[in-house]
Write a protein that holds these residues in place. Structure first.
Motif, PDB file in Angstrom:
ATOM      1  N   UNK A  34      31.000  70.887 -18.654  1.00 49.06           N
ATOM      2  CA  UNK A  34      31.687  70.599 -19.909  1.00 49.06           C
ATOM      3  C   UNK A  34      30.754  70.888 -21.071  1.00 49.06           C
ATOM      4  N   UNK A  35      31.315  71.418 -22.123  1.00 55.82           N
ATOM      5  CA  UNK A  35      30.489  71.762 -23.264  1.00 55.82           C
ATOM      6  C   UNK A  35      31.141  71.406 -24.585  1.00 55.82           C
ATOM      7  N   UNK A  36      30.295  71.319 -25.593  1.00 63.27           N
ATOM      8  CA  UNK A  36      30.751  71.159 -26.973  1.00 63.27           C
ATOM      9  C   UNK A  36      30.253  72.363 -27.785  1.00 63.27           C
ATOM     10  N   UNK A  37      31.122  72.833 -28.634  1.00 69.39           N
ATOM     11  CA  UNK A  37      30.826  73.949 -29.517  1.00 69.39           C
ATOM     12  C   UNK A  37      31.279  73.573 -30.914  1.00 69.39           C
ATOM     13  N   UNK A  92      31.709  71.103 -39.389  1.00 67.95           N
ATOM     14  CA  UNK A  92      32.354  72.172 -38.624  1.00 67.95           C
ATOM     15  C   UNK A  92      33.548  71.596 -37.870  1.00 67.95           C
ATOM     16  N   UNK A  93      34.329  72.484 -37.303  1.00 71.84           N
ATOM     17  CA  UNK A  93      35.304  72.070 -36.298  1.00 71.84           C
ATOM     18  C   UNK A  93      34.590  72.062 -34.963  1.00 71.84           C
ATOM     19  N   UNK A  94      34.696  70.950 -34.257  1.00 66.36           N
ATOM     20  CA  UNK A  94      34.029  70.801 -32.973  1.00 66.36           C
ATOM     21  C   UNK A  94      35.042  70.965 -31.850  1.00 66.36           C
ATOM     22  N   UNK A  95      34.670  71.805 -30.882  1.00 69.43           N
ATOM     23  CA  UNK A  95      35.543  72.126 -29.769  1.00 69.43           C
ATOM     24  C   UNK A  95      34.920  71.682 -28.449  1.00 69.43           C
ATOM     25  N   UNK A  96      35.741  71.161 -27.590  1.00 68.20           N
ATOM     26  CA  UNK A  96      35.362  70.849 -26.218  1.00 68.20           C
ATOM     27  C   UNK A  96      35.758  72.030 -25.339  1.00 68.20           C
ATOM     28  N   UNK A  97      34.996  72.262 -24.286  1.00 66.31           N
ATOM     29  CA  UNK A  97      35.295  73.372 -23.399  1.00 66.31           C
ATOM     30  C   UNK A  97      34.887  73.041 -21.977  1.00 66.31           C
ATOM     31  N   UNK A  98      35.479  73.772 -21.034  1.00 72.39           N
ATOM     32  CA  UNK A  98      35.188  73.539 -19.620  1.00 72.39           C
ATOM     33  C   UNK A  98      35.174  74.846 -18.857  1.00 72.39           C
ATOM     34  N   UNK A  99      34.287  74.922 -17.887  1.00 71.51           N
ATOM     35  CA  UNK A  99      34.216  76.091 -17.006  1.00 71.51           C
ATOM     36  C   UNK A  99      33.440  75.693 -15.757  1.00 71.51           C
ATOM     37  N   UNK A 102      27.861  77.396 -15.521  1.00 72.83           N
ATOM     38  CA  UNK A 102      26.984  77.234 -16.674  1.00 72.83           C
ATOM     39  C   UNK A 102      26.919  78.517 -17.494  1.00 72.83           C
ATOM     40  N   UNK A 103      26.850  79.644 -16.802  1.00 72.55           N
ATOM     41  CA  UNK A 103      26.656  80.916 -17.506  1.00 72.55           C
ATOM     42  C   UNK A 103      27.766  81.159 -18.516  1.00 72.55           C
ATOM     43  N   UNK A 104      28.980  80.802 -18.160  1.00 68.91           N
ATOM     44  CA  UNK A 104      30.103  80.995 -19.070  1.00 68.91           C
ATOM     45  C   UNK A 104      30.010  80.060 -20.270  1.00 68.91           C
ATOM     46  N   UNK A 108      29.210  80.978 -24.387  1.00 68.87           N
ATOM     47  CA  UNK A 108      30.333  80.664 -25.278  1.00 68.87           C
ATOM     48  C   UNK A 108      31.611  81.362 -24.814  1.00 68.87           C
ATOM     49  N   UNK A 109      31.763  81.501 -23.518  1.00 73.36           N
ATOM     50  CA  UNK A 109      32.979  82.110 -22.962  1.00 73.36           C
ATOM     51  C   UNK A 109      33.578  81.268 -21.848  1.00 73.36           C
ATOM     52  N   UNK A 110      33.732  79.965 -22.045  1.00 71.24           N
ATOM     53  CA  UNK A 110      34.344  79.153 -20.992  1.00 71.24           C
ATOM     54  C   UNK A 110      35.827  79.440 -20.852  1.00 71.24           C
TER      55      UNK A 110
END
Length: 123
Positions: A34-37, A92-99, A102-104, A108-110
């Motif tokens: 899980x990531x935050x951007x 900023x606008x903060x986005x959650x992401x999942x993949x 890790x590499x994705x 920044x390409x989850x």
């Protein structure tokens, strides 16, 4: 498919704190990183932090390291971003992401993204 919904954004003064949450639903049985951007107005989306499925491994962007903390509660299918000592440049606008990989996330390409939540730091 995984659906991600962020919450917790808002307006805060310089030096203040906010905690963002991201609730996942759908195929949450898989072991996702899980990531935050974040994306500031007129700028590219940038990586902020990510966390392994177990929660044991985390990565941070240099700009937030030491001020932000990412964590997750797999029982609640939720990932958090505790943001302390906020600065105007954190706006900023903060986005959650999942993949699954890790590499994705680090690239920044989850596969999955939330809709974003606005964080505004006022001086």
């Amino acid at each position: 498919q995984v659906q991600l919904v962020e919450s917790g954004g808002g307006l805060v003064q310089v030096g203040g704190s906010l905690r963002l949450s991201c609730a996942a639903s759908g195929r949450t049985g898989s072991r996702y990183v899980m990531g935050w951007f974040r994306q500031a107005l007129g700028k590219d989306r940038q990586f902020v932090a990510c966390i392994s499925w177990s929660g044991e491994t985390t990565y941070y962007a240099d700009s937030v390291n030491g001020r932000f903390t990412i964590s997750r509660d797999n029982a609640k299918n939720t990932v958090y971003l505790q943001m302390n000592r906020l600065k105007p440049e954190d706006t900023a606008v903060y986005y959650c992401a999942a993949d699954p990989k890790y590499s994705a996330v680090l690239a920044t390409t989850p596969d999955y993204w939330g809709q974003g939540t606005q964080v505004t730091v006022s001086s």
